[in-house]
Write a protein that holds these residues in place. Structure first.
Motif: not given
Length: 345
Positions: A140, A142, A144-145
């Motif tokens: 879970d 992302p 992009e994180t």
């Protein structure tokens, strides 16, 4: 899973400005023994990318080249001998692969592995690198994180916790505090119980730095000065720890900002100049000058856990498609965005 024969990649034919990239169709790499092929979902734009592209950083750089070290994606294929990952796993990268066998790897110092190889290849649809590069991330989280956790937050953890040994009650000055390492360094130092002073070049970034956890923000003067402001905030004492993500251009003011018995941790060098100091200034101040390496697998696992629990909150400032990688580099060079700039294939 059937893999495409070719893929899109941003390729550098040689060093140059941000427009040196060309989007090309190239063969999809194939994993050899011990390799993991990852479908790239996001790649952060680090300052190492900038200095590799412009020719400042030359270590192991051979053109033509696909750069990009802050990678997150899904495992697409495994080479022979890979045992702890499976197709479909979500992963992110650290900045180097290590051999796991030399005296440095065997003594917990894998970031100085004699046979380490740099992570590159994230500016493409697929990237193939040794198994050691990849660390699993939660389903879970992302992409992009997670893409910038290793070379960004992981290096910050190395600097703050494992090299400078920041303790409860320390005063910590972070230079380049809105950068990919600086911003998580602010957060991690705050979590460690330190008083955090964040250094920036722009008044516009004060609010974001305070939100990230800085107790005070110092805006660099037009002439590059900031030591006087740091001393004023610390009753003339200076900072116990300096986490320097900038390098030579803040060195003189940074060292003047250091307290007696202070620890000066060098994390980055964004420019090509040398620094100089009279050795007497070091022993009169009883200073420790510390070199911060990259990020180990254990440190990366720690920042993944810190992020998953909500203790660490990486900031993504801008997401652009891979076709706009030149604009991404311009934004990073200008420090125009607070948080990580990310490209997505």
């Amino acid at each position: 899973m059937t893999l495409p024969v070719t893929m899109q990649a941003a390729v550098l034919a040689g060093p140059g400005d941000a427009d040196a990239f060309t989007l090309q169709t190239v063969p999809t790499p194939q994993p050899g023994p011990g390799d993991v092929l990852v479908r790239v979902r996001a790649c952060g734009v680090s300052y190492r990318d900038i200095v590799e592209r412009n020719g400042t950083y030359r270590r192991d750089v051979v053109f033509p080249l696909i750069i990009g070290l802050e990678i997150a994606g899904e495992v697409a294929a495994l080479g022979e001998g890979v045992s702890d990952l499976k197709v479909g796993d979500r992963v992110c990268s650290k900045a180097f692969s290590a051999c796991g066998q030399c005296k440095y790897c065997r003594s917990g110092r894998e970031t100085t592995c004699r046979r380490r190889q740099p992570t590159r290849g994230g500016y493409a649809e697929y990237c193939c690198l040794p198994q050691d590069v990849w660390v699993r991330t939660p389903d879970d989280m992302p992409f992009e994180t997670s893409c910038a956790l290793g070379p960004g937050a992981g290096v910050a953890l190395n600097a703050v916790r494992d090299t400078a040994h920041v303790q409860l009650g320390d005063t910590v000055l972070v230079t380049g505090a809105t950068g990919g390492v600086g911003l998580p360094a602010v957060q991690i130092a705050r979590l460690a119980g330190a008083r955090v002073i964040a250094l920036t070049r722009s008044e516009d970034k004060r609010e974001a730095l305070m939100t990230a956890g800085a107790h005070e923000v110092v805006v660099m003067a037009a002439d590059g000065g900031f030591a006087r402001a740091v001393k004023a905030l610390t009753d003339g004492e200076g900072a116990d720890v300096i986490i320097d993500t900038v390098g030579s251009r803040v060195w003189n003011e940074g060292y003047d900002s250091l307290a007696l018995h202070g620890r000066y941790a060098f994390v980055g060098q964004l420019f090509g100049e040398d620094i100089s100091i009279n050795p007497a200034r070091i022993f009169f101040k009883r200073a420790q000058l510390l070199g911060v390496g990259s990020v180990s697998r254990a440190q990366l696992a720690d920042v993944i856990a810190m992020t998953a629990s909500g203790g660490l909150k990486p900031l993504v400032g801008k997401i652009l498609p891979l076709a706009e990688v030149a604009e991404a580099h311009r934004l990073v060079e200008k420090a125009a965005v607070i948080g990580r700039v990310v490209v997505t294939p």
